[in-house]
Design an enzyme around this catalytic site. Structure first.
Site, mmCIF file in Angstrom:
data_model
loop_
_atom_site.group_PDB
_atom_site.id
_atom_site.type_symbol
_atom_site.label_atom_id
_atom_site.label_comp_id
_atom_site.label_asym_id
_atom_site.label_seq_id
_atom_site.Cartn_x
_atom_site.Cartn_y
_atom_site.Cartn_z
ATOM 1 N N CYS A 123 -1.236 8.416 7.463
ATOM 2 C CA CYS A 123 -2.567 8.031 6.996
ATOM 3 C C CYS A 123 -3.426 7.546 8.171
ATOM 4 O O CYS A 123 -2.907 6.916 9.103
ATOM 5 C CB CYS A 123 -2.460 6.923 5.974
ATOM 6 S SG CYS A 123 -1.539 7.358 4.484
ATOM 7 N N CYS A 149 -3.270 3.867 9.595
ATOM 8 C CA CYS A 149 -1.993 3.406 10.147
ATOM 9 C C CYS A 149 -1.450 4.344 11.220
ATOM 10 O O CYS A 149 -0.248 4.329 11.522
ATOM 11 C CB CYS A 149 -0.977 3.255 9.017
ATOM 12 S SG CYS A 149 -1.580 2.217 7.671
ATOM 13 N N CYS A 206 0.833 -1.202 0.000
ATOM 14 C CA CYS A 206 0.000 0.000 0.000
ATOM 15 C C CYS A 206 0.872 1.258 0.000
ATOM 16 O O CYS A 206 0.624 2.202 -0.757
ATOM 17 C CB CYS A 206 -0.929 -0.027 1.209
ATOM 18 S SG CYS A 206 -2.101 1.340 1.255
ATOM 19 N N CYS A 207 1.910 1.261 0.842
ATOM 20 C CA CYS A 207 2.814 2.417 0.870
ATOM 21 C C CYS A 207 3.556 2.569 -0.459
ATOM 22 O O CYS A 207 3.791 3.689 -0.916
ATOM 23 C CB CYS A 207 3.820 2.282 2.011
ATOM 24 S SG CYS A 207 3.199 2.727 3.640
ATOM 25 N N CYS A 266 7.586 4.198 5.937
ATOM 26 C CA CYS A 266 6.686 3.982 4.796
ATOM 27 C C CYS A 266 7.416 3.524 3.544
ATOM 28 O O CYS A 266 6.791 3.034 2.611
ATOM 29 C CB CYS A 266 5.899 5.251 4.499
ATOM 30 S SG CYS A 266 6.914 6.643 3.991
HETATM 31 S S1 SF4 Z 1 0.531 4.616 5.696
HETATM 32 FE FE1 SF4 Z 1 -1.066 2.997 5.612
HETATM 33 S S2 SF4 Z 1 -2.754 3.795 4.356
HETATM 34 FE FE2 SF4 Z 1 -0.937 5.135 4.033
HETATM 35 S S3 SF4 Z 1 0.009 4.369 2.227
HETATM 36 FE FE3 SF4 Z 1 1.022 3.326 3.944
HETATM 37 S S4 SF4 Z 1 -0.147 1.431 4.369
HETATM 38 FE FE4 SF4 Z 1 -1.366 2.734 2.968
#
Ligand code: SF4
Length: 246
Positions: A215, A218, A134-135, A241
Site C-alpha cells: 500500500c 506503508c 489497518c492490515c 501485514c
Molecule cells: S499496508 Fe498500510 S495501508 Fe495497507 S492495509 Fe496495512 S497498514 Fe493499511
C-alpha cells in the site's frame, strides 16, 4: 541463497485427526523439499488440490514470475488480489495489464466490507495510528473470507526475504489451510532472469527504487543495496501485514 528445509520437516510426526493438516503439509514439504517451483505448483494445482486452491498475489515487484508459472499450468486458477483501497495507481494498472498479458481468467479483487470500513476506518487514516489494525481490516479479514472455499493457497514468499521467511518449507499448515510456497529457494537474480526470459512486464515503480511494493502509505523506495523489504512500514517494528499469521 539456498537453504535446505529438510531438517525442519519431521517425517515421523504421529498422525491423529487433530493434526491431519499439519501431517499432510509436512509430508508434502518433505516430498518436495528439493523440487523445482514448476513441479511444486503443478502437483498442488492439478493433483493435490484440484479446484480447491488459489494464488494470493499483490501484483507487486516480484509477482510476475509466479503469476506466469501458474498461468502456464492453468490460467483459470483463482487469483486473489487484496484491493485494500490504498494501492498505488500504478499497481492497479499493472494488475490489469499483467492479468491480460498472462490470460488469467479468474482474478478476484477482494475489498474490505463497506460496513467494516465505515465502522473502523471512516477517515481512511487508520494506517497512521494503528497499522496492525489497518492490515487486519483491509487485508487479513477480507482474505479470510475469500479463502473460505479453498483448501490451499499459493504464496510468493522467498527465503531470501529473511526474518521469519528464512526457513520456509514448500508446504506448511496454516489454520484451516495448507500454504504452498513454490519460490522459497529463488533468489533476486532468479526472479529477474525468469522475467527477462519470458518477457514479463515489470511493475512501473521498480525503476523508481521500490523493490517491494504494498500500500502507498506503508511503502517507500530503498537505497541501492538495502534489504528489499526495508521500505515496508519504514520506521516501525512491523515487517509483515499479518495475512501469513492465519
Ligand atoms: S499496508 Fe498500510 S495501508 Fe495497507 S492495509 Fe496495512 S497498514 Fe493499511
Amino acid at each position: 541463497m539456498t537453504i535446505s528445509v529438510a531438517a525442519r520437516v519431521d517425517k515421523n510426526i504421529a498422525f491423529d485427526e487433530s493434526n491431519a493438516l499439519e501431517v499432510r503439509a509436512r509430508r508434502l514439504a518433505m516430498r518436495f523439499s528439493d523440487s523445482e517451483a514448476r513441479d511444486i505448483l503443478r502437483h498442488a494445482i492439478k493433483t493435490e488440490f484440484p479446484g480447491r486452491i488459489a494464488l494470493v498475489s499483490s501484483f507487486g515487484a516480484e509477482s510476475a514470475a509466479l503469476l506466469h508459472l501458474v498461468a502456464e499450468i492453468d490460467p483459470a486458477t483463482p487469483v486473489i488480489f487484496l484491493e485494500t483501497g490504498k494501492h498505488f495507481a500504478q499497481t492497479i494498472s499493472y494488475r490489469k495489464k499483467l492479468a491480460d498479458r498472462l490470460g488469467l481468467t479468474d482474478v478476484r479483487d477482494i475489498a474490505p466490507a463497506a460496513e467494516a470500513i465505515a465502522e473502523s476506518d471512516p477517515g481512511g487514516d487508520l494506517w497512521k495510528h494503528d497499522a496492525d489494525a489497518c492490515c487486519t481490516l483491509r487485508k487479513v479479514e477480507p482474505l479470510s473470507g475469500a479463502l473460505g472455499e479453498f483448501d490451499a493457497w499459493i504464496t510468493g514468499r522467498k527465503q531470501f526475504h529473511g526474518g521469519g521467511r528464512l526457513l520456509l518449507p514448500a508446504f506448511e499448515a496454516a489454520a484451516a489451510h495448507i500454504k504452498v510456497n513454490p519460490l522459497i529457494r529463488w533468489s533476486k537474480d532468479d526472479i529477474a532472469d525468469y522475467a527477462e526470459a519470458n518477457d514479463l512486464p515489470a511493475h512501473p515503480l521498480v525503476a523508481q527504487g521500490y523493490p517491494s511494493i504494498g500500500c502507498w502509505p506503508c511503502t517507500h523506495p530503498v537505497a541501492e543495496g538495502d534489504d528489499s523489504r526495508a521500505g515496508r512500514w519504514r520506521g516501525a517494528a512491523k515487517t509483515e501485514c499479518g495475512i501469513h499469521g492465519q
